[in-house]
Motif scaffolding. Sequence first.
Motif, PDB file in Angstrom:
ATOM      1  N   TRP A 435      12.076  64.713  88.210  1.00  0.00           N
ATOM      2  CA  TRP A 435      10.679  64.246  88.219  1.00  0.00           C
ATOM      3  C   TRP A 435       9.927  65.102  89.228  1.00  0.00           C
ATOM      4  O   TRP A 435      10.206  65.055  90.423  1.00  0.00           O
ATOM      5  CB  TRP A 435      10.650  62.769  88.611  1.00  0.00           C
ATOM      6  N   ARG A 437       6.568  66.063  91.169  1.00  0.00           N
ATOM      7  CA  ARG A 437       5.262  65.530  91.561  1.00  0.00           C
ATOM      8  C   ARG A 437       4.808  66.223  92.832  1.00  0.00           C
ATOM      9  O   ARG A 437       5.584  66.962  93.443  1.00  0.00           O
ATOM     10  CB  ARG A 437       5.352  64.011  91.743  1.00  0.00           C
ATOM     11  N   GLU A 487       7.014  63.925  75.058  1.00  0.00           N
ATOM     12  CA  GLU A 487       5.744  63.869  75.821  1.00  0.00           C
ATOM     13  C   GLU A 487       5.981  63.382  77.247  1.00  0.00           C
ATOM     14  O   GLU A 487       5.343  63.852  78.180  1.00  0.00           O
ATOM     15  CB  GLU A 487       4.752  62.952  75.090  1.00  0.00           C
ATOM     16  N   MET A 488       6.933  62.453  77.415  1.00  0.00           N
ATOM     17  CA  MET A 488       7.230  61.962  78.763  1.00  0.00           C
ATOM     18  C   MET A 488       7.840  63.076  79.616  1.00  0.00           C
ATOM     19  O   MET A 488       7.467  63.259  80.779  1.00  0.00           O
ATOM     20  CB  MET A 488       8.194  60.779  78.675  1.00  0.00           C
ATOM     21  N   ASN A 490       7.421  66.191  79.263  1.00  0.00           N
ATOM     22  CA  ASN A 490       6.361  67.163  79.535  1.00  0.00           C
ATOM     23  C   ASN A 490       5.489  66.675  80.693  1.00  0.00           C
ATOM     24  O   ASN A 490       5.150  67.427  81.606  1.00  0.00           O
ATOM     25  CB  ASN A 490       5.530  67.367  78.273  1.00  0.00           C
ATOM     26  N   ARG A 491       5.157  65.390  80.664  1.00  0.00           N
ATOM     27  CA  ARG A 491       4.258  64.811  81.670  1.00  0.00           C
ATOM     28  C   ARG A 491       4.921  64.744  83.044  1.00  0.00           C
ATOM     29  O   ARG A 491       4.322  65.082  84.057  1.00  0.00           O
ATOM     30  CB  ARG A 491       3.900  63.393  81.201  1.00  0.00           C
ATOM     31  N   LEU A 492       6.168  64.278  83.080  1.00  0.00           N
ATOM     32  CA  LEU A 492       6.805  63.983  84.366  1.00  0.00           C
ATOM     33  C   LEU A 492       7.694  65.107  84.883  1.00  0.00           C
ATOM     34  O   LEU A 492       7.872  65.255  86.085  1.00  0.00           O
ATOM     35  CB  LEU A 492       7.641  62.702  84.255  1.00  0.00           C
ATOM     36  N   LYS A 494       7.529  68.416  83.623  1.00  0.00           N
ATOM     37  CA  LYS A 494       6.917  69.738  83.338  1.00  0.00           C
ATOM     38  C   LYS A 494       7.784  70.549  82.371  1.00  0.00           C
ATOM     39  O   LYS A 494       7.901  71.762  82.497  1.00  0.00           O
ATOM     40  CB  LYS A 494       6.694  70.548  84.633  1.00  0.00           C
ATOM     41  N   GLU A 551       4.173  55.237  77.291  1.00  0.00           N
ATOM     42  CA  GLU A 551       3.324  56.035  78.183  1.00  0.00           C
ATOM     43  C   GLU A 551       3.666  55.722  79.632  1.00  0.00           C
ATOM     44  O   GLU A 551       3.139  54.794  80.223  1.00  0.00           O
ATOM     45  CB  GLU A 551       1.843  55.736  77.886  1.00  0.00           C
ATOM     46  N   ASP A 553       4.102  56.733  83.745  1.00  0.00           N
ATOM     47  CA  ASP A 553       3.681  57.680  84.787  1.00  0.00           C
ATOM     48  C   ASP A 553       4.766  57.728  85.867  1.00  0.00           C
ATOM     49  O   ASP A 553       4.530  58.143  86.985  1.00  0.00           O
ATOM     50  CB  ASP A 553       2.324  57.279  85.379  1.00  0.00           C
TER      51      ASP A 553
END
Length: 807
Positions: A435, A437, A487-488, A490-492, A494, A551, A553
């Motif tokens: 993850w 961030r 998608e998850m 990709n979001r979390l 990268k 979805e 985060d």
Amino acid sequence: MTMSIAPEFISIGGNRNPAAADWDLHGSQLLAFGADNCIALWEPSDDRLRGVTALLNGHTDVVNAVKFFPTNSSDVTVLLSGAADHSLRIWTLRQRDVQTTETKFDLIKTVTEHKSPITRIATLPGSDVFATGASDGVVKIWKLVHDADFTTIDIELIQSIPLTPRYFPLAIALAKLDESALVLAVGGTRSTIQIFVSHDTQFQLSATLTGHEGWIRALDFTKESEDQEGDLLLVSASQDKYVRLWRLHQGEELPAASAALNDPALGVLGKSLSNKAHRFASATSKYSITFEALLLGHEDWIYTASWRHRAGKLQLLSTSEDNSLAIWEADPSSGVWVCITRLGEISGQKGSTSATGSAGGFWIGLWSPDGDSVVSLGRTGSWRRWTYSPAQDMWTQQVAITGHVREVKGLSWSRDGSYLLTTGSDQTTRLFSEWKRDSGSSWHEFSRPQIHGYDLNCVDTVTNMQFISGADEKLLRVFDEPKGVSEMLNRLCKIEAPSADLPDAANIPVLGLSNKAIQAVDENDIPEDADGDDDREALDPASIVRKSTLEFDHPPFEDHLARHLLWPETEKLYGHGYEISALAVSSDGSLVATACRASSIDHAVIRLYDTKEWLEIKPALKAHSLTVTALQFSPDDRFLLSVGRDRQWVVWEKGEDGVYALKHANPKGHTRMILGAAWTPLVQPTFLTAGRDKSVKMWQIEGEGVELKGSVAASAAVTAVACNREAEEGKLQFAFGTEGGELVVGTAEAEGLNKVATLTVGKDVSPAKGINQIVWRSGRKGMGQQMAVASEDSSVRIFNVEVGSSS
């Protein structure tokens, strides 16, 4: 040459035993839990979310009981552990470096007084006395003998109490009764609770409490008020689904009868709510024990119950097989105990199979040191964590840790090294990634692509979006990444999401083993009668998933992992007659080679399938006479290497027509069975084999022959070997693991394969049991090397490997 190896990430599931975890209320803030034969250390309140920071190896069987000894000092932490190996162990942690991940406990004492597995440990703050219970039906009372700063620690057995009539102690609690006496409560595989009171140093049976109708699972004492005045309260929780409270009152007079006894709602249970007073005495005072209250609300066995004074109120935390965790407090006006918070899973999902993710109950519940967080461990070995927010006056779920609960059999990095797939005997395949961030990065489980009805043995990735796994069910299954997971990630994490058209998500139909693709829908698009009120055409609620559910985060919680993050299955590969033992995907991803357990030449064949049409390429490759244990394609796919229990290695060469045929074989490659095989990236085709004869051998193909170029001796049978395909040119870098859990990294020059420099990983960070597979991470050029290790001790570990040039 200099080498350093350090753990980057450890994942391991917790043991399903209500006594197998404890959160240190003093000093270290660590949570320790039994994980197979190890003790895992985790700091739940760590903002960096590093997960398990260390595993303590030492026990030789499953750890059943873990308890921090109250030292009342932030400089030293003492940990007690008991296991199925009959031993009690004492560990100490001196000052801890919070900045690094150093959590180094030392084992200072091992005692084997019990004749059976230890089931429980109870300590008492402000006292050096503690108690252990074992399935030999004996409770032992001990004293920890130490100096003021715990530099010397010893242990002294004060008393052994054989329980009569004989039963296994599943719950033990200790409390201070008065200046002269301690009180001990013991319960277990009977429906009664025995109360012992100490006279001088010896405990004597003083009362037997009846009322429960099932085994006693939890006992805990507390003072009624925070200032340690007032009566002692004892909570008992049982498999009869009820929690009972008991009051220990000092003096001849009985306490006022609890209002709960007159509660009309409990009329149906009136018979069992007798308020018989049990009287006993210590050296200085007389006491009574009376029944105080019955707590109703759980629908299944209750495993843990523990007190905590929070914000001026006395609260009780209970966890149950009904997938819930409840917090209780007494209503100030009526005195009736009510459940003020219920956390966990919705009871509507209880009874669904493990495949669709019913957690199978919460086995452990613990308060945090400050009382504002609670954690619980479920059947899947994963922790859940909730934190109280005073502003919103509610408990919210936080990211916690997950892991396998049985031996991990196989692993595979995705083609670009962006995530790691693991699989094992707990019948799950899991996906771990980083993850990323702003404040840093940490490793977590992001998807559970496969939840199966058979033990899984091997896994490999075909593309970055597809993998194949083999199980004890004789066939192989192919899975494609769904859009929700893509998608998850990709979001979390990268990880680039492909533009391909993907199914949204997947689920397992009831009584099925195959994951089916399902669609994700907006909240507004779900038909009114989705719940099936309309008989004509009720929509199966399991065939859809709400988009909002996918979805995230943050890394997904266990509830989502176990239910919404499966991958749809696209193919099944048949052909083998027995359990799948090995599989490998070619370097270009166009072929899959598979093998199964075998005791004859007809079954010990290697089958090849193409990954476009998923058809078998006939004929199967025949050479081995026993199980093929490992397969690997060479980096250019020109060769396929197979090794087996028949002690031979075989090299198959790809012909002009793209068909593999036998090229080289050595029926006496090792003197015992061969368990591991790996190709090197060297220009001259070179491969390694590892065997039960405690050696790793290096072979080079030269012209029409194969020559043995070097050999490395190991301390035990070698069960896995892997080469780093991204090592510097002209250099060989490899790792091997033994059945004792030893992990060794070796390096050599292409010209000098007989001169290998090796480094053995420290015992404190290597696995406690055999190593099943090692895989180097790809896509790491210029970033420092990493490798993942799967072990029989149910752990998955990722190590950073740094190799410096010779000084």
